[in-house]
Design a protein around this motif. Structure first.
Motif, PDB file in Angstrom:
ATOM      1  N   SER A 227       0.825  -1.203   0.000  1.00 28.97           N
ATOM      2  CA  SER A 227       0.000   0.000   0.000  1.00 28.97           C
ATOM      3  C   SER A 227       0.861   1.256   0.000  1.00 28.97           C
ATOM      4  O   SER A 227       0.602   2.215  -0.735  1.00 28.97           O
ATOM      5  CB  SER A 227      -0.930  -0.016   1.217  1.00 28.97           C
ATOM      6  OG  SER A 227      -1.700   1.162   1.278  1.00 28.97           O
ATOM      7  N   ARG A 228       1.902   1.254   0.812  1.00 27.46           N
ATOM      8  CA  ARG A 228       2.803   2.414   0.859  1.00 27.46           C
ATOM      9  C   ARG A 228       3.540   2.586  -0.469  1.00 27.46           C
ATOM     10  O   ARG A 228       3.739   3.711  -0.938  1.00 27.46           O
ATOM     11  CB  ARG A 228       3.801   2.247   2.004  1.00 27.46           C
ATOM     12  CG  ARG A 228       3.181   2.340   3.384  1.00 27.46           C
ATOM     13  CD  ARG A 228       4.241   2.249   4.464  1.00 27.46           C
ATOM     14  NE  ARG A 228       3.644   2.268   5.782  1.00 27.46           N
ATOM     15  CZ  ARG A 228       4.335   2.225   6.918  1.00 27.46           C
ATOM     16  NH1 ARG A 228       5.663   2.144   6.871  1.00 27.46           N
ATOM     17  NH2 ARG A 228       3.731   2.250   8.085  1.00 27.46           N
ATOM     18  N   ALA A 229       3.956   1.462  -1.045  1.00 19.60           N
ATOM     19  CA  ALA A 229       4.679   1.528  -2.315  1.00 19.60           C
ATOM     20  C   ALA A 229       3.810   2.139  -3.411  1.00 19.60           C
ATOM     21  O   ALA A 229       4.291   2.933  -4.237  1.00 19.60           O
ATOM     22  CB  ALA A 229       5.163   0.145  -2.722  1.00 19.60           C
ATOM     23  N   LEU A 230       2.534   1.772  -3.436  1.00 18.81           N
ATOM     24  CA  LEU A 230       1.643   2.298  -4.472  1.00 18.81           C
ATOM     25  C   LEU A 230       1.439   3.794  -4.353  1.00 18.81           C
ATOM     26  O   LEU A 230       1.121   4.467  -5.337  1.00 18.81           O
ATOM     27  CB  LEU A 230       0.290   1.573  -4.414  1.00 18.81           C
ATOM     28  CG  LEU A 230       0.303   0.123  -4.905  1.00 18.81           C
ATOM     29  CD1 LEU A 230      -1.016  -0.562  -4.584  1.00 18.81           C
ATOM     30  CD2 LEU A 230       0.581   0.062  -6.403  1.00 18.81           C
ATOM     31  N   GLU A 231       1.605   4.340  -3.134  1.00 16.16           N
ATOM     32  CA  GLU A 231       1.469   5.786  -2.922  1.00 16.16           C
ATOM     33  C   GLU A 231       2.802   6.516  -3.070  1.00 16.16           C
ATOM     34  O   GLU A 231       2.839   7.751  -3.034  1.00 16.16           O
ATOM     35  CB  GLU A 231       0.880   6.053  -1.534  1.00 16.16           C
ATOM     36  CG  GLU A 231      -0.556   5.559  -1.358  1.00 16.16           C
ATOM     37  CD  GLU A 231      -1.496   6.209  -2.356  1.00 16.16           C
ATOM     38  OE1 GLU A 231      -1.374   7.432  -2.573  1.00 16.16           O
ATOM     39  OE2 GLU A 231      -2.338   5.492  -2.938  1.00 16.16           O
TER      40      GLU A 231
END
Length: 333
Positions: A227-231
């Motif tokens: 999730s953090r990577a996608l943001e």
């Protein structure tokens, strides 16, 4: 849209344990704030995902371990049901095939698969034959009560009235269950475990003692990293580049994770001519902008940070996994 590989890998565990145990304590594994974006160093140019090594993967439960755990839980359910006079036999779980969970972790990556199958998943020679879905023999009302810890008729009546029939505040470990007040349901002169044989089997296998690490702890860490990577600004930038590349090929889509739904491809159309053309452009655009290389570098950085932050709990999880597998081996004979 296909489910992310990480979510697919957890499906067996969800059905075997989490739904029986109730809430997932692992959702509290780390703070919600993503904080500062991690440094990446040099980013390798990649066109395949199958051999990628993710930091969290060292703690994940393999498909074969999931299979052995499911077999063991079936044995525990059958043993419990036998205590109450029921010869209850569960169908054997389907053995795992070749593990290709990484092959589409960032979407379609194989140019060969794109040209031959579009977005459909090809069957491999090592895949098990499609299994006919089997169901255990139907249980009587009393048998269902023993299995689930609640009378099915009372449960249906409670649901119709918007009330819960199952008890609340259930113990979260087998040790606690043995000390806590029972269900109050008596069958064959014995008290049915709180939550029935289904819950008892999950507690014995996945949470024998207080403080057992949530079976989905590692999955939740991985999902948080994803999730953090996608943001992350670098992933957002390369996703935009990929979308622009796809647009030049005549396809309007916001990202590889939504390409099938963006293009309106239904399940039966995933290997059709339009899907094949789009899939070939998809893979080519990923290679052109180094989408896989950047996604891997960014996600690995977030995973590495979380592994370091939660090293103590992860070590405990790994030890408990080994204990669980030893118990499974004894039960499975």
């Amino acid at each position: 849209m296909a489910l992310p590989a990480r979510l697919l890998a957890a499906t067996c565990l969800l059905s075997a344990a989490a739904l029986t145990l109730g809430g997932c304590a692992g959702a509290e594994t780390a703070a919600d704030g993503a904080g500062k974006e991690p440094a990446l160093g040099s980013v390798e140019k990649l066109s395949s995902t199958e051999s990628l090594a993710f930091p969290i993967a060292a703690y994940e439960i393999t498909p074969d371990q999931q299979y052995q755990a499911k077999r063991a839980q079936n044995r525990l359910i059958e043993q419990c049901m036998k205590r109450f006079g029921f010869a209850y036999s569960l169908p054997a779980p389907v053995p795992p095939g070749a593990d290709d969970s990484r092959s589409r972790v960032f979407g379609l990556a194989s140019a060969e698969d794109a040209a031959r199958f579009g977005y459909a998943r090809p069957r491999r020679a090592t895949d098990p034959a499609p299994a006919t879905r089997q169901s255990p023999a139907p249980l009587s009302r009393t048998g269902q009560t023993v299995l689930n810890g609640v009378d099915p008729v009372a449960e249906a009546e409670a649901k119709a009235k918007g009330r819960a029939a199952a008890p609340t505040g259930e113990p979260m470990s087998q040790a606690e269950a043995e000390e806590a007040p029972g269900s109050g349901i008596i069958v064959d002169h014995k008290e049915v475990p709180v939550g029935g044989c289904g819950r008892e089997s999950a507690l014995k296998l996945y949470a024998p003692k207080p403080g057992s690490v949530d079976i989905l702890y590692v999955f939740n860490l991985g999902a948080q990293a994803e999730s953090r990577a996608l943001e992350d600004s670098r992933v957002r930038k390369v996703t935009t580049k990929w979308s622009q590349c796809m647009a030049r090929s005549g396809f309007t889509t916001s990202g590889p994770d939504t390409v099938q739904s963006d293009l309106g491809l239904e399940q039966g159309e995933l290997s059709g001519p339009e899907a094949v053309t789009a899939a070939k452009a998809d893979v080519a655009c990923k290679a052109r902008v180094n989408y896989i290389g950047i996604r891997y570098a960014v996600q690995s950085a977030y995973e590495k940070s979380l592994v370091e932050e939660h090293a103590e709990t992860l070590a405990l999880f790994r030890q408990q996994t080994q204990d669980r597998l030893r118990l499974a081996a004894q039960l499975n004979g």
